[in-house]
Design a protein around this motif. Structure first.
Motif, PDB file in Angstrom:
ATOM      1  N   ASP A   1       6.920  20.420 -29.552  1.00 37.63           N
ATOM      2  CA  ASP A   1       7.212  19.688 -30.789  1.00 37.63           C
ATOM      3  C   ASP A   1       6.542  18.330 -30.739  1.00 37.63           C
ATOM      4  OD1 ASP A   1       8.876  21.808 -31.292  1.00 37.63           O
ATOM      5  OD2 ASP A   1      10.546  20.842 -30.234  1.00 37.63           O
ATOM      6  N   ASP A   2       6.758  17.642 -29.648  1.00 37.41           N
ATOM      7  CA  ASP A   2       6.258  16.281 -29.555  1.00 37.41           C
ATOM      8  C   ASP A   2       6.061  15.954 -28.086  1.00 37.41           C
ATOM      9  OD1 ASP A   2       5.600  13.698 -29.646  1.00 37.41           O
ATOM     10  OD2 ASP A   2       7.375  13.024 -30.732  1.00 37.41           O
ATOM     11  N   ASP A   3       4.799  15.943 -27.665  1.00 33.97           N
ATOM     12  CA  ASP A   3       4.487  15.694 -26.267  1.00 33.97           C
ATOM     13  C   ASP A   3       4.849  14.285 -25.819  1.00 33.97           C
ATOM     14  OD1 ASP A   3       3.600  18.059 -25.453  1.00 33.97           O
ATOM     15  OD2 ASP A   3       1.485  17.557 -25.324  1.00 33.97           O
TER      16      ASP A   3
ATOM     17  N   LEU B   1      -9.270  14.456 -40.574  1.00 33.45           N
ATOM     18  CA  LEU B   1      -8.182  15.137 -39.869  1.00 33.45           C
ATOM     19  C   LEU B   1      -7.073  15.494 -40.856  1.00 33.45           C
ATOM     20  CD1 LEU B   1      -7.880  12.919 -36.662  1.00 33.45           C
ATOM     21  CD2 LEU B   1      -9.176  15.042 -36.973  1.00 33.45           C
ATOM     22  N   THR B   2      -6.561  16.704 -40.728  1.00 30.04           N
ATOM     23  CA  THR B   2      -5.474  17.099 -41.618  1.00 30.04           C
ATOM     24  C   THR B   2      -4.175  17.310 -40.839  1.00 30.04           C
ATOM     25  OG1 THR B   2      -6.324  19.342 -41.450  1.00 30.04           O
ATOM     26  CG2 THR B   2      -6.887  18.113 -43.436  1.00 30.04           C
ATOM     27  N   ALA B   3      -4.263  17.995 -39.713  1.00 34.73           N
ATOM     28  CA  ALA B   3      -3.041  18.351 -38.988  1.00 34.73           C
ATOM     29  C   ALA B   3      -2.836  17.518 -37.719  1.00 34.73           C
ATOM     30  CB  ALA B   3      -3.066  19.834 -38.635  1.00 34.73           C
ATOM     31  N   HIS B   4      -3.701  16.517 -37.499  1.00 30.43           N
ATOM     32  CA  HIS B   4      -3.597  15.737 -36.261  1.00 30.43           C
ATOM     33  C   HIS B   4      -3.505  14.262 -36.582  1.00 30.43           C
ATOM     34  CE1 HIS B   4      -5.430  19.578 -35.184  1.00 30.43           C
ATOM     35  NE2 HIS B   4      -4.780  19.442 -34.052  1.00 30.43           N
ATOM     36  N   SER B   5      -2.758  13.530 -35.742  1.00 34.19           N
ATOM     37  CA  SER B   5      -2.505  12.128 -36.056  1.00 34.19           C
ATOM     38  C   SER B   5      -3.638  11.210 -35.605  1.00 34.19           C
ATOM     39  CB  SER B   5      -1.187  11.683 -35.425  1.00 34.19           C
ATOM     40  OG  SER B   5      -1.271  11.864 -34.019  1.00 34.19           O
TER      41      SER B   5
ATOM     42  N   GLN C   1      -8.119  11.280 -30.918  1.00 33.14           N
ATOM     43  CA  GLN C   1      -7.732  11.536 -29.529  1.00 33.14           C
ATOM     44  C   GLN C   1      -6.892  12.827 -29.430  1.00 33.14           C
ATOM     45  OE1 GLN C   1      -8.856   8.786 -27.798  1.00 33.14           O
ATOM     46  NE2 GLN C   1      -8.473   9.668 -25.761  1.00 33.14           N
ATOM     47  N   GLN C   2      -5.903  12.915 -30.309  1.00 33.32           N
ATOM     48  CA  GLN C   2      -5.024  14.084 -30.299  1.00 33.32           C
ATOM     49  C   GLN C   2      -5.795  15.349 -30.707  1.00 33.32           C
ATOM     50  OE1 GLN C   2      -2.278  14.904 -33.416  1.00 33.32           O
ATOM     51  NE2 GLN C   2      -0.529  15.116 -32.020  1.00 33.32           N
ATOM     52  N   PHE C   3      -6.676  15.201 -31.695  1.00 30.53           N
ATOM     53  CA  PHE C   3      -7.489  16.338 -32.133  1.00 30.53           C
ATOM     54  C   PHE C   3      -8.304  16.884 -30.959  1.00 30.53           C
ATOM     55  CE2 PHE C   3     -11.512  18.053 -33.782  1.00 30.53           C
ATOM     56  CZ  PHE C   3     -11.044  19.003 -34.686  1.00 30.53           C
ATOM     57  N   CYS C   4      -8.933  15.984 -30.201  1.00 29.69           N
ATOM     58  CA  CYS C   4      -9.759  16.409 -29.065  1.00 29.69           C
ATOM     59  C   CYS C   4      -8.908  17.092 -27.992  1.00 29.69           C
ATOM     60  CB  CYS C   4     -10.484  15.214 -28.464  1.00 29.69           C
ATOM     61  SG  CYS C   4     -11.750  14.547 -29.569  1.00 29.69           S
ATOM     62  N   ALA C   5      -7.743  16.525 -27.709  1.00 30.63           N
ATOM     63  CA  ALA C   5      -6.878  17.086 -26.663  1.00 30.63           C
ATOM     64  C   ALA C   5      -6.374  18.476 -27.058  1.00 30.63           C
ATOM     65  CB  ALA C   5      -5.707  16.149 -26.393  1.00 30.63           C
ATOM     66  N   GLN C   6      -6.212  18.709 -28.357  1.00 29.96           N
ATOM     67  CA  GLN C   6      -5.644  19.993 -28.784  1.00 29.96           C
ATOM     68  C   GLN C   6      -6.671  20.994 -29.296  1.00 29.96           C
ATOM     69  OE1 GLN C   6      -2.463  19.084 -31.506  1.00 29.96           O
ATOM     70  NE2 GLN C   6      -1.212  18.140 -29.912  1.00 29.96           N
ATOM     71  N   GLU C   7      -7.784  20.505 -29.871  1.00 32.61           N
ATOM     72  CA  GLU C   7      -8.709  21.411 -30.556  1.00 32.61           C
ATOM     73  C   GLU C   7     -10.116  21.453 -29.961  1.00 32.61           C
ATOM     74  OE1 GLU C   7      -7.404  23.321 -32.720  1.00 32.61           O
ATOM     75  OE2 GLU C   7      -5.530  22.220 -33.038  1.00 32.61           O
ATOM     76  N   VAL C   8     -10.392  20.624 -28.965  1.00 30.31           N
ATOM     77  CA  VAL C   8     -11.737  20.627 -28.388  1.00 30.31           C
ATOM     78  C   VAL C   8     -11.701  20.910 -26.880  1.00 30.31           C
ATOM     79  CG1 VAL C   8     -13.924  19.408 -28.161  1.00 30.31           C
ATOM     80  CG2 VAL C   8     -12.441  18.901 -30.118  1.00 30.31           C
ATOM     81  N   ASP C   9     -10.928  20.114 -26.147  1.00 32.02           N
ATOM     82  CA  ASP C   9     -10.931  20.225 -24.684  1.00 32.02           C
ATOM     83  C   ASP C   9     -10.399  21.563 -24.152  1.00 32.02           C
ATOM     84  OD1 ASP C   9     -12.034  17.728 -24.632  1.00 32.02           O
ATOM     85  OD2 ASP C   9     -10.208  16.679 -24.070  1.00 32.02           O
ATOM     86  N   PRO C  10      -9.291  22.097 -24.682  1.00 35.01           N
ATOM     87  CA  PRO C  10      -8.799  23.377 -24.129  1.00 35.01           C
ATOM     88  C   PRO C  10      -9.814  24.505 -24.324  1.00 35.01           C
ATOM     89  CG  PRO C  10      -7.077  22.293 -25.406  1.00 35.01           C
ATOM     90  CD  PRO C  10      -8.355  21.565 -25.702  1.00 35.01           C
ATOM     91  N   MET C  11     -10.008  25.306 -23.299  1.00 39.64           N
ATOM     92  CA  MET C  11     -11.096  26.282 -23.282  1.00 39.64           C
ATOM     93  C   MET C  11     -10.941  27.453 -24.257  1.00 39.64           C
ATOM     94  SD  MET C  11     -13.440  25.229 -21.143  1.00 39.64           S
ATOM     95  CE  MET C  11     -14.355  26.477 -20.205  1.00 39.64           C
ATOM     96  N   THR C  12      -9.776  27.597 -24.875  1.00 41.10           N
ATOM     97  CA  THR C  12      -9.603  28.742 -25.778  1.00 41.10           C
ATOM     98  C   THR C  12      -9.650  28.329 -27.246  1.00 41.10           C
ATOM     99  OG1 THR C  12      -7.232  28.426 -25.574  1.00 41.10           O
ATOM    100  CG2 THR C  12      -8.229  30.099 -24.176  1.00 41.10           C
ATOM    101  N   THR C  13      -9.834  27.042 -27.525  1.00 42.51           N
ATOM    102  CA  THR C  13      -9.789  26.614 -28.927  1.00 42.51           C
ATOM    103  C   THR C  13     -11.144  26.806 -29.598  1.00 42.51           C
ATOM    104  OG1 THR C  13     -10.246  24.342 -28.216  1.00 42.51           O
ATOM    105  CG2 THR C  13      -7.954  24.948 -28.571  1.00 42.51           C
ATOM    106  N   GLU C  14     -11.097  27.293 -30.829  1.00 42.11           N
ATOM    107  CA  GLU C  14     -12.326  27.600 -31.561  1.00 42.11           C
ATOM    108  C   GLU C  14     -12.932  26.351 -32.194  1.00 42.11           C
ATOM    109  OE1 GLU C  14     -11.231  30.618 -34.343  1.00 42.11           O
ATOM    110  OE2 GLU C  14     -10.509  31.922 -32.730  1.00 42.11           O
ATOM    111  N   ALA C  15     -14.227  26.426 -32.455  1.00 43.73           N
ATOM    112  CA  ALA C  15     -14.910  25.296 -33.079  1.00 43.73           C
ATOM    113  C   ALA C  15     -14.959  25.484 -34.587  1.00 43.73           C
ATOM    114  CB  ALA C  15     -16.322  25.177 -32.534  1.00 43.73           C
ATOM    115  N   ASP C  16     -14.734  24.395 -35.282  1.00 43.25           N
ATOM    116  CA  ASP C  16     -14.840  24.394 -36.733  1.00 43.25           C
ATOM    117  C   ASP C  16     -15.816  23.281 -37.129  1.00 43.25           C
ATOM    118  OD1 ASP C  16     -14.322  25.060 -39.351  1.00 43.25           O
ATOM    119  OD2 ASP C  16     -12.168  25.263 -38.997  1.00 43.25           O
ATOM    120  N   HIS C  17     -15.828  22.960 -38.417  1.00 37.06           N
ATOM    121  CA  HIS C  17     -16.772  21.991 -38.950  1.00 37.06           C
ATOM    122  C   HIS C  17     -16.912  20.695 -38.124  1.00 37.06           C
ATOM    123  CE1 HIS C  17     -19.074  22.130 -42.653  1.00 37.06           C
ATOM    124  NE2 HIS C  17     -19.157  20.816 -42.521  1.00 37.06           N
TER     125      HIS C  17
END
Lengths: 156, 232
Positions: free
Chosen positions: A152-154, B152-156, B159-175
């Motif tokens: 939810d919130d890290d 950004l739409t779903a990330h604050s 930094q958070q976008f990168c940690a959740q949508e770029v760095d993890p090896m299973t996350t897909e790339a978008d625009h």
């Protein structure tokens, strides 16, 4: 040579490099390699940051490194008494996304410890997760990597 | 999933006709693709397909081509420092950078062929290269935070976008990831979209204003997946 434990040679070059670097700056940021319980694990002592609910408290984290580390995340749990925290279970399991789905090979033992310390620092009160009793009864001491986590919130 | 090669051998684009034979929604677009493109390489569908396809094609263009490799190397020589400047730990990323530069040298020597590249592109190498591509992408996004934050739409935060949508090896790339990585690498890439929308397959160019001596790479996008595709 007194009772000092021999430092094992980890097969993963990265683990070796990371632990050497942690040893070289022992105690910095409140992070300190404690010992090596077996050939794939390492215990790290972390110290609650000043000015937080956990100031001056020591905790022990056990890292277990899979053969494919850093491409696979380390298994990380608190040992010997885990901090009372809304995202830390009494069996030592930690609800933190970078330990599971959001792990990246560009993260390190140091980065993980910093995230955990930061998670402790931002706590408002010392409480267990709401589902602590049922979760711990269900999973016991099996690996936290087998659990299905919801983040939810890290930050808290 | 590891049954499939990280980057497969070239196969005719016409194979798509068979795959979509029962699917009238895609018929027109598949015909357009067959008209324009010769063959394709399938990338392993594990979330990293954009990163590995794009990198593979970049290296492919440098096979035995010293001039291109030199221009590319010049552009990338400070990349490790660039990534360290946004907060990555040297120890955590230097091996990925080294592997990337070693491959660059290995494929650009005289006498290297596509087979050299295919042989060197092992599963282990693939993990290192994909990881490096993700780090580069994150670093570019973080360095140009002001340019990206508004998308950004779903990330604050970036930094958070990168940690959740770029760095993890299973996350897909978008625009955003494609924009960032192509801006950093400066190798033009066009994404060709194959979906159920009306009309012919839409194309989107990235980094086409680059001055590096590369010809645009083409990626075929089907929802959730990228493959390499080569124009006639």
């Amino acid at each position: 040579m007194s009772g000092e434990r021999m430092r094992p040679i980890f097969p993963q070059k990265r683990v070796q490099k990371e632990l050497e670097s942690l040893n070289a700056r022992a105690g910095e940021d409140g992070i300190c390699v404690h010992d090596y319980p077996d050939a794939e694990s390492c215990r790290i002592q972390v110290l609650g940051a000043p000015g937080t609910l956990y100031a001056g408290e020591n905790f022990m984290l056990r890292f277990r490194f899979p053969a494919r580390y850093p491409f696979e995340s380390p298994e990380v749990v608190f040992e010997g008494g885990s901090p009372m925290h809304p995202h830390i279970y009494s069996n030592g399991h930690i609800c933190l996304s970078i330990l599971y789905d959001a792990w990246s090979p560009a993260l390190t033992v140091h980065a993980v410890c910093m995230s955990i310390l930061s998670m402790l620092s931002s706590a408002q009160e010392k409480v267990r997760p709401k589902d602590d009793a049922s979760y711990v009864a269900r999973v016991g001491h099996r690996s936290p990597k087998l659990s299905k986590w919801h983040f939810d919130d890290d930050r808290v | 999933m590891e049954d499939q090669e990280a980057v497969g051998p070239p196969v005719p684009v016409a194979d798509l006709k068979v795959q979509y034979a029962e699917n009238p929604d895609f018929k027109q677009k598949v015909e357009f693709l067959v008209d324009r493109f010769q063959h394709m390489r399938r990338a392993r569908p594990d979330g990293s397909c954009f990163y590995r396809s794009y990198l593979f094609a970049i290296f492919e263009q440098m096979v035995g081509d010293k001039e291109r490799a030199l221009a590319f190397r010049e552009r990338q020589k400070d990349a490790l420092e660039f990534c360290l400047s946004v907060g990555y730990e040297r120890m955590a990323i230097e091996d990925f950078f080294d592997d990337f530069m070693e491959l660059l040298d290995a494929v650009s020597v005289e006498g290297a062929t596509r087979a050299t590249l295919e042989d060197l592109w092992t599963d282990e190498k693939d993990r290192y290269l994909v990881c490096w591509a993700r780090v580069l992408t994150s670093a570019y996004l973080k360095r140009h935070e002001q340019d990206f934050a508004c998308f950004l739409t779903a990330h604050s935060s970036v930094q958070q976008f990168c940690a959740q949508e770029v760095d993890p090896m299973t996350t897909e790339a978008d625009h955003l990831q494609i924009t960032a990585l192509s801006s950093q690498l400066q190798v033009p890439v066009t994404v060709v979209y194959l979906d159920r929308s009306e009309g012919s397959a839409a194309e989107h160019p990235f980094a086409h204003d680059s001055t590096l001596p590369f010809t645009p790479i083409h990626l075929l996008y089907r929802p959730g997946h990228y493959d390499l595709i080569y124009p006639k």
